[in-house]
Write a protein that holds these residues in place. Sequence first.
Motif, PDB file in Angstrom:
ATOM      1  N   THR A  63     -12.371 -73.430   7.167  1.00  0.00           N
ATOM      2  CA  THR A  63     -12.048 -73.958   8.612  1.00  0.00           C
ATOM      3  C   THR A  63     -13.009 -74.491   9.280  1.00  0.00           C
ATOM      4  N   VAL A  64     -14.141 -74.400   8.942  1.00  0.00           N
ATOM      5  CA  VAL A  64     -15.542 -74.723   9.507  1.00  0.00           C
ATOM      6  C   VAL A  64     -15.567 -73.860  10.790  1.00  0.00           C
ATOM      7  N   GLU A  65     -14.832 -74.122  11.825  1.00  0.00           N
ATOM      8  CA  GLU A  65     -14.917 -73.276  12.915  1.00  0.00           C
ATOM      9  C   GLU A  65     -14.250 -72.163  13.048  1.00  0.00           C
ATOM     10  N   LEU A  66     -14.191 -71.065  13.817  1.00  0.00           N
ATOM     11  CA  LEU A  66     -13.931 -69.703  13.869  1.00  0.00           C
ATOM     12  C   LEU A  66     -12.287 -69.883  14.247  1.00  0.00           C
ATOM     13  N   ALA A  67     -12.233 -70.468  15.294  1.00  0.00           N
ATOM     14  CA  ALA A  67     -10.903 -70.730  16.015  1.00  0.00           C
ATOM     15  C   ALA A  67      -9.679 -70.653  15.246  1.00  0.00           C
ATOM     16  N   PRO A  68      -9.675 -71.654  14.600  1.00  0.00           N
ATOM     17  CA  PRO A  68      -8.457 -72.202  13.430  1.00  0.00           C
ATOM     18  C   PRO A  68      -8.244 -71.251  12.631  1.00  0.00           C
ATOM     19  N   ALA A  69      -9.304 -70.515  12.072  1.00  0.00           N
ATOM     20  CA  ALA A  69      -9.321 -69.280  11.145  1.00  0.00           C
ATOM     21  C   ALA A  69      -8.602 -67.969  11.805  1.00  0.00           C
ATOM     22  N   LEU A  70      -8.983 -67.871  13.034  1.00  0.00           N
ATOM     23  CA  LEU A  70      -8.390 -66.646  13.807  1.00  0.00           C
ATOM     24  C   LEU A  70      -6.931 -66.879  13.921  1.00  0.00           C
TER      25      LEU A  70
END
Length: 378
Positions: A63-70
């Motif tokens: 996801t590159v960024e953490l927020a979308p993965a969370l």
Amino acid sequence: MSAATPLRRATVDLAAYRANLESLIARLDPVEILAIVKADAYSHGADVLVPEAVAAGIRWFGTVELAPALRLRRLGIGGDASFFAWQLSPSDDLGAAVDLAVDLGISTLDQLEAVADAARARAGVALVHLTIDTGLHREGCLPSDWPAFVTRAVALRDEGVVRLRGIFSHVSETSEADDQAAARVFERAVADAEALGATVEKRHMSSSSAALEHPERRFDMVRMGSNGLGIPVTEGVTAADRGLRPVLTLSASVVKVKRVAAGTGVSYDHTFRAPTDTTIALVPLGYADGVSRRAQGAVHVVVAGAPRPIVGRVAMDQFLVDMGDDPVEVGDEAVLFGPGDRGEMTIGEWADATGTIPEEVACRVGARVPRVYLGGRP
């Protein structure tokens, strides 16, 4: 246009997406594929694509960024597949990453200490991929700092707060010589890490094009985004060349038809004047929806089954098509790009014509364009 058909629409062919991934998995076996779903899966809709990818056999997502993965993890989308984020910021919730078992790409000693602190606070273990800079100079630890970086990572592993899941990097795709040099740096970094006691589960540095074209750089895993969507980025290579199918079709319904006389100027600045009497069709897509202003005079749009040019300036909400003497009615479909089955341009052809790359074309399709999904699993 039926009452149920959106005025504007980005149609995503889920069956094609699954077929693309299944083909790539078979072609690259036994190397694992990490499917890139950054930027809401290149604006296709990660919530929908991730389960389809899992059904095709994908077990890793980036996801590159953490927020979308969370977010995806909290919603249970993707089940027990692994999610990987590597563009971290000081404000990221690293404790949640530990709790939800999201893999993290780590580039600096400060990041390493921060994830270790988060793991201690949660009485958990942080899943870490050590990042080596092999020449792209974005994320990644510089080779000169690598020994100290790895030594600390090994100590934190031995403490039980870090699990060394991977070592990864990127290639610049500048030239074959540059990419070969990057691969040598990567291989040396892996060897040095192993000599320092670091054993990892996944080594990965290649993305879509490099993964297909250079088997020697696949290592244990490759990161695939555009190829899964049927939009290869290698110059001169089409989706068909790789046995893939574009999954995205951008279209809209004609909302107005006018007959204009020769010499009539249309749209802003009258950059087009009708050379003869002609019919003009108004299509409700504009640069707010991702249609580049460069499209004027550079592309064709299939309207009422015929390829016709965009004329006049592309506006924020609309553009005009010169239909000549062809019949056209309000409600007729205008197809900008798609798989090419009906004579429409592919997304790759559209990108070439407007001076960009197909990933940018896909990502620019605006939020007010409804996504319509076809070919989903029962």
